[in-house]
Motif scaffolding. Structure first.
Motif, PDB file in Angstrom:
ATOM      1  N   ASP A  11     -60.954 -15.643 -17.519  1.00  0.00           N
ATOM      2  CA  ASP A  11     -60.407 -16.842 -18.168  1.00  0.00           C
ATOM      3  C   ASP A  11     -59.930 -17.879 -17.145  1.00  0.00           C
ATOM      4  O   ASP A  11     -59.820 -17.586 -15.957  1.00  0.00           O
ATOM      5  N   GLN A  12     -59.614 -19.058 -17.658  1.00  0.00           N
ATOM      6  CA  GLN A  12     -59.045 -20.090 -16.791  1.00  0.00           C
ATOM      7  C   GLN A  12     -57.633 -19.664 -16.369  1.00  0.00           C
ATOM      8  O   GLN A  12     -56.829 -19.211 -17.199  1.00  0.00           O
ATOM      9  N   ALA A  13     -57.343 -19.835 -15.075  1.00  0.00           N
ATOM     10  CA  ALA A  13     -56.071 -19.311 -14.552  1.00  0.00           C
ATOM     11  C   ALA A  13     -54.878 -20.208 -14.880  1.00  0.00           C
ATOM     12  O   ALA A  13     -53.780 -19.716 -15.174  1.00  0.00           O
ATOM     13  N   ALA A  14     -55.079 -21.541 -14.833  1.00  0.00           N
ATOM     14  CA  ALA A  14     -53.920 -22.447 -14.904  1.00  0.00           C
ATOM     15  C   ALA A  14     -53.044 -22.221 -16.147  1.00  0.00           C
ATOM     16  O   ALA A  14     -51.814 -22.103 -16.013  1.00  0.00           O
ATOM     17  N   VAL A  36     -54.902 -22.927  -7.753  1.00  0.00           N
ATOM     18  CA  VAL A  36     -55.994 -22.303  -8.511  1.00  0.00           C
ATOM     19  C   VAL A  36     -57.304 -22.519  -7.763  1.00  0.00           C
ATOM     20  O   VAL A  36     -57.565 -23.618  -7.256  1.00  0.00           O
ATOM     21  N   ASP A  38     -61.545 -22.286  -7.786  1.00  0.00           N
ATOM     22  CA  ASP A  38     -62.763 -22.241  -8.594  1.00  0.00           C
ATOM     23  C   ASP A  38     -63.884 -21.808  -7.646  1.00  0.00           C
ATOM     24  O   ASP A  38     -64.362 -22.613  -6.831  1.00  0.00           O
ATOM     25  N   GLU A  63     -56.619 -28.438 -18.653  1.00  0.00           N
ATOM     26  CA  GLU A  63     -58.062 -28.243 -18.399  1.00  0.00           C
ATOM     27  C   GLU A  63     -58.491 -28.943 -17.112  1.00  0.00           C
ATOM     28  O   GLU A  63     -59.571 -28.672 -16.577  1.00  0.00           O
ATOM     29  N   VAL A  66     -59.459 -26.403 -12.850  1.00  0.00           N
ATOM     30  CA  VAL A  66     -60.511 -25.442 -13.191  1.00  0.00           C
ATOM     31  C   VAL A  66     -60.497 -24.296 -12.182  1.00  0.00           C
ATOM     32  O   VAL A  66     -60.330 -24.511 -10.978  1.00  0.00           O
ATOM     33  N   GLY A  67     -60.656 -23.069 -12.681  1.00  0.00           N
ATOM     34  CA  GLY A  67     -60.722 -21.918 -11.779  1.00  0.00           C
ATOM     35  C   GLY A  67     -60.168 -20.686 -12.440  1.00  0.00           C
ATOM     36  O   GLY A  67     -59.271 -20.783 -13.293  1.00  0.00           O
ATOM     37  N   THR A  68     -60.688 -19.533 -12.068  1.00  0.00           N
ATOM     38  CA  THR A  68     -60.291 -18.290 -12.734  1.00  0.00           C
ATOM     39  C   THR A  68     -59.467 -17.386 -11.811  1.00  0.00           C
ATOM     40  O   THR A  68     -59.283 -16.205 -12.095  1.00  0.00           O
TER      41      THR A  68
END
Ligand code: F6R
Length: 613
Positions: A11-14, A36, A38, A63, A66-68
């Protein structure tokens, strides 16, 4: 102190990091930040002074990040003021290593000097930047990979910490290590979470691994590995967390007050270590006070409100006895409106946990206007009192959530003890050896406080018998009277039972008429010079029907012949007994409150920080 969150997975980390930080905000709230990644791209880092809400405002739509894989931190400043620059994450000069950190690196100055000699530059005042750059230094010097670099750094630093790092060369991976500060790793399918406290990740998983001291972990999507300090793999078992979310924020304790009572050994130890070395020498340079300043003092004026004023009462005895300097203690709200002369060469010491108490701040300003030097003993970095005082001694209690102070009070006591010892040494009242012996004794207090806490069920049993009391009296002489003042305040503010503290010798000047059958009178007797006198006053009370609790030092077993219930505290230098004697009294207040069903963390009519007159 401070909170850490980390995530790597699908999932997206933020959003996960920001949600976790919000849950940890009670741990520290002067600044926050996230980083974060990506894939192979460089991390996006956003930091902001203030609350998590301020960080969220700065980020805008989540959003946009971006980055997991990412790490986040909420800070309670210890080294360096709350600011965007000092906020975590911190990074090495070329961003090869980026990380967040909880706890304290005791030898950070030594590490910073070493790194400066090796070409490193520093942009913040934090100890965190030093440890991140130390890892970077070993990473590049030996080229043995992240785990070896971290283990070399861990072996080099002293202190208690939890560390969470990302390396530019290892996209999609997070490395962490701990020694002393808490850190857990959560697992949910292929997702891995890191948190300094359970609440940060409870919405995502209840399955966690505990990392022990001097251990490391390596996390990527679908894999969590553990290593010892020699980088040998370790096998760990997953544990299921059964706490509800709210209880978890209190670390398993029923209330913040109890949690904070139990944090006292650590808070006292951290505060003592902040100005002492391994040879028990005191170094007050972090406060700004010099030997010349100390020698120039003719009088000391101590000012505070509530419990901080009670610390001042203790400090008066300790300073006068150790240094011979005359000391006056004032309640801030009284002092600020009185036209009392302030002699030249007075050092005004303002004691305040929050550093924002309106009356204490105005009292400080009055002292400054009178042209005397001011020293703040404060728990909150960058608070108004800290900013306006000439010198600052920061206590390291960490965030105190419960309205009734416990751990901040205890750290203020030892801060004053350390100042008194150093003043006495500088002015020739104590030899170096005598001062070191006193510091050595101070360093035994955390263990002794822990021993008292280990026996808390006895106090709980006794407190439950007095849940329906209408009045409780606390009596003592000298330092014990100061302890009584604090014990009595804890009792009344947390349990709503009326209580009074009396200098034991004053009772028979009027108040003894209130003593009747069954009234609880707590006699505090730790000072050998006056113990017999206080015991006589206790006997007088008993013969009028009073029910006696005797609080005294181990060895004074004749107390058992006088009091109906006895509590013995471990022996220490008599200047420091308040640090121990107050613990059973905090517990008494807490347990009576519990038995009466009072909201002990938020008693009626009270606020944590009194910023109005
Ligand atoms: C009592 C208590 C208060 C504070 C007082 C001063 O448990 O917490 O009496 O000691 O309001 O607050 P600070 O130390 O923030 O100036």
């Amino acid at each position: 102190m401070c909170g850490i969150v980390g995530y790597v997975g699908k999932d997206q980390a933020a959003p996960i990091l920001l949600e976790g930080l919000t849950k940890l905000e009670y741990r520290g709230y002067d600044s926050a930040g996230i980083a974060v990644r990506d894939g192979k791209n460089a991390p996006v880092t956003v930091k902001e002074k203030g609350r998590i809400a301020d960080l969220k405002d700065k980020i805008g739509p989540v959003e946009s990040i971006v980055g997991t894989c990412g790490i986040g931190h909420t800070r309670w400043a210890t080294h360096g003021a709350p600011s965007e620059t000092n906020a975590h994450p911190h990074h090495s000069d070329d961003d090869a290593v980026i990380g967040v950190h909880n706890g304290i690196i005791e030898n950070y100055e030594e590490i910073r000097d070493k790194l400066k000699r090796n070409g490193y530059r520093f942009y913040s005042q934090t100890d965190t930047e030093c440890i991140i750059k130390l890892v970077d230094y070993y990473y590049k010097k030996y080229g043995e990979g992240p785990l070896r670099a971290i283990s070399r750094a861990i072996l080099r630093v002293r202190g208690s910490y939890a560390l969470c790092l990302m390396f530019a060369d290892y996209p999609g991976e997070i490395f962490c290590a701990r020694n002393g500060s808490p850190m857990i790793i959560g697992k949910n399918g292929k997702d891995a979470f890191i948190a300094s406290d359970v609440p940060a990740i409870l919405n995502h998983t209840r399955k966690v691994y505990y990392i022990d001291n001097m251990e490391m972990a390596r996390l990527k999507e679908g894999s969590i590995e553990f290593y010892n300090i020699d980088c040998e793999p370790l096998v760990k078992t997953l544990t299921e967390i059964t706490w509800d979310a709210e209880a978890a924020e209190r670390g398993g304790f029923e209330h913040f007050m109890m949690k904070e009572i139990h944090e006292q050994p650590k808070a006292v130890e951290d505060t003592i270590h902040s100005v002492t070395d391994d040879k028990d020498k005191i170094d007050l340079s972090s406060t700004g006070l010099t030997a010349e300043d100390i020698k120039a003092i003719d009088n000391i004026l101590i000012i505070g409100c509530g419990s901080a004023y009670h610390v001042g009462m203790v400090a008066q005895y300790v300073f006068e006895d150790m240094t011979g300097i005359p000391v006056r203690v004032e309640v801030a709200s009284e002092f600020r409106y009185r036209r009392s002369p302030i002699a030249p060469n007075t050092l005004a010491i303002i004691i305040s946990q929050s550093g924002e108490t309106a009356d204490s701040l105005e009292a400080l300003r009055k002292c400054k206007a009178a042209g005397v030097k001011t020293l703040a003993i404060v728990n909150v970095i960058g608070s108004s009192i800290a900013r306006e005082a000439d010198y600052v001694f920061y206590t390291l209690a960490g965030p105190e959530i419960a309205v009734a102070t416990t751990k901040a009070y205890s750290t203020q006591l030892v801060a004053n003890d350390l100042l008194a010892i150093e003043f006495a040494r500088v002015r020739g009242n104590l030899t170096k050896k005598q001062a070191a012996a006193l510091v050595k004794e101070l360093k035994t207090l955390p263990d002794k406080i822990q021993r008292i806490l280990d026996d808390k069920e006895r106090i709980q049993w006794f407190a439950s018998k007095f849940a329906n009391a209408n009045d409780i009296f606390f009596i003592g002489r000298g330092l014990d009277f100061a302890t009584c003042m604090e014990g009595s305040l804890k009792m009344k503010e947390t349990s709503y039972v009326h209580s009074e503290a009396y200098a034991a010798g004053e009772l028979k000047h009027g108040t003894i008429s209130l003593i009747e059958d069954g009234i609880l009178v707590i006699g505090v007797c730790t000072q050998s010079e006056v113990i017999e006198k206080t015991i006589s006053n206790m006997v007088e009370v008993k013969s009028r029907g009073g029910y006696l609790m005797g609080l005294t030092t181990a060895g004074n077993y004749n107390m058992e012949d006088i009091a109906n219930f006895c509590v013995f505290i471990p022996k220490t230098d008599e200047h420091f007994t308040t640090s121990l004697a107050v613990i059973p009294l905090q517990l008494m207040g807490y347990y009576v409150s519990l038995a009466r069903g009072v909201d002990v963390d938020k008693p009626r009519n009270l606020a944590k920080s009194v910023t109005v007159e």
